[in-house]
Write a protein that holds these residues in place. Structure first.
Motif, short mmCIF file in Angstrom:
data_model
loop_
_atom_site.label_atom_id
_atom_site.label_comp_id
_atom_site.label_asym_id
_atom_site.label_seq_id
_atom_site.Cartn_x
_atom_site.Cartn_y
_atom_site.Cartn_z
N CYS A 1 42.19 -4.19 20.27
CA CYS A 1 42.02 -3.17 19.24
C CYS A 1 43.26 -2.25 19.24
N CYS B 1 43.49 0.69 18.14
CA CYS B 1 43.12 2.09 18.42
C CYS B 1 42.93 2.33 19.90
N CYS B 2 42.10 1.49 20.54
CA CYS B 2 41.67 1.82 21.91
C CYS B 2 42.09 0.77 22.92
N SER C 1 35.69 -0.16 15.80
CA SER C 1 36.53 -0.45 14.62
C SER C 1 36.42 -1.92 14.24
N CYS D 1 35.91 -4.40 17.43
CA CYS D 1 36.22 -3.85 18.74
C CYS D 1 34.96 -3.85 19.60
N CYS E 1 34.30 3.05 19.93
CA CYS E 1 35.33 2.80 18.91
C CYS E 1 34.75 2.06 17.71
ZN LIG Z 1 38.67 -0.05 19.57
#
Ligand SMILES: [Zn+2]
Length: 323
Positions: free
Chosen positions: A12, A14-15, A35, A28, A33
């Protein structure tokens, strides 16, 4: 490309947690998260849903947001026949060197940022790749090579996934090149190679997506966490002069039409000046005047180039006042 080996290393953006395939999407696995990432024509769009600049939906159509395609057949013809205004006989040699440094790695895993189309000379590297190797060409635009859509500020791959990460003519087009290099470092294995080519004396190209230029030392410092194998001029002052002459002409323009005429006129009038770089790609004086620079380095545990060492590595002739 081997999709299953790609899926082992994507995370992911983002994380940085693992992704799972959920129908036609990636999702994800982190609860906080959650996402999701669409797939368009088999290409995962691994753009953070909270990305400030790019939206996932920008990539769910064929349109391109970086490389402009022209509908006018006359302009398409001119684009096809226009000579290159940069003389680069260095990249090919560098990729051949990289290919020999990678020999023995099995399988070889390579990440290319801004890789929707082939960079100059990269076929020398691609030619050594075998079935079991993994070449991931990422970009924020669709081109013949694009395998993953991602933003170089948030690379969607697990730590230490690659033997080589490439950013050829990319770091001038990102908002925070230092952050991108940190990301490149993160996804590189220990002893992995990093290769970048970045302009110094070049006018704006790529329109609004053009933000940065670097001197040889400015470029070197961005890679201070890497031990240098080689660095230097990609294209010399001859290419820089062609660009300057062309943009000197286009700076007279006050309309798009005039700009276009002057731009093509400048290219056809002055492109030949680039051949001075047959000599100027090699001279020491070029370090202060080049069109662009490359850096090839290795990720080594604990390595950090100090700023004193950086300044001591200056190769040019422009001495400061007290000397
Ligand atoms: Zn994530």
């Amino acid at each position: 490309m081997n999709l299953s080996s790609l899926e082992q290393i994507i995370v992911c953006p983002c994380c940085k947690n693992k992704l799972t395939k959920d129908g036609g999407h990636y999702k994800c696995t982190s609860e906080g998260c959650n996402s999701t990432y669409p797939v368009f024509n088999g290409i995962p769009i691994l753009i953070n849903p909270h990305n400030d600049l790019f939206e996932q939906k920008d990539f769910e159509t064929e349109g391109d947001i970086f490389f402009k395609t022209y509908s006018n057949p006359g302009i398409r013809f001119l684009k096809r026949i226009q000579p290159d205004i940069t003389y680069n006989n260095v990249s090919e040699r560098n990729y051949a060197d990289i290919a020999s440094l990678l020999k023995g790695e099995k399988p070889i895993r390579i990440l290319v940022l801004g890789g929707s189309v082939d960079g100059v000379g990269i076929t020398h590297l691609k030619n050594i790749l075998k079935e079991e190797d993994l070449l991931v060409e990422t970009d924020v635009s669709y081109g013949p090579n694009t395998t993953v859509i991602c933003d170089a500020h948030e690379i969607p791959f697990a730590d230490e996934s690659f033997d080589l990460v490439i950013a050829q003519a990319v770091l001038e087009h990102v908002l925070d090149p230092f952050l991108c290099v940190r990301e490149m470092n993160r996804v590189l294995k220990e002893n992995g190679l990093i290769y970048a080519e970045t302009p110094f004396m070049q006018q704006v190209h790529g329109g609004k997506y053009d933000f940065m230029r670097f001197t040889h030392l400015g470029h070197r410092r961005m890679f201070r966490n890497f031990n240098e194998i080689n660095s230097g001029v990609i294209a010399g002052a001859g290419s820089a002069l062609v660009w300057s002459l062309k943009y000197f002409l286009t700076s007279f323009a006050n309309s798009k039409k005039v700009d276009r005429v002057l731009s093509y006129g400048g290219t056809f009038l002055f492109f030949w000046v680039k051949y001075f770089d047959l000599i100027l790609n090699k001279t020491r004086g070029s370090i202060d005047a080049a069109s662009g620079f490359y850096f090839l380095g290795r990720k080594e545990k604990g390595y950090l180039l100090s700023d004193k060492e950086l300044l001591a590595s200056y190769r040019g002739f422009r001495y400061s006042a007290e000397e």
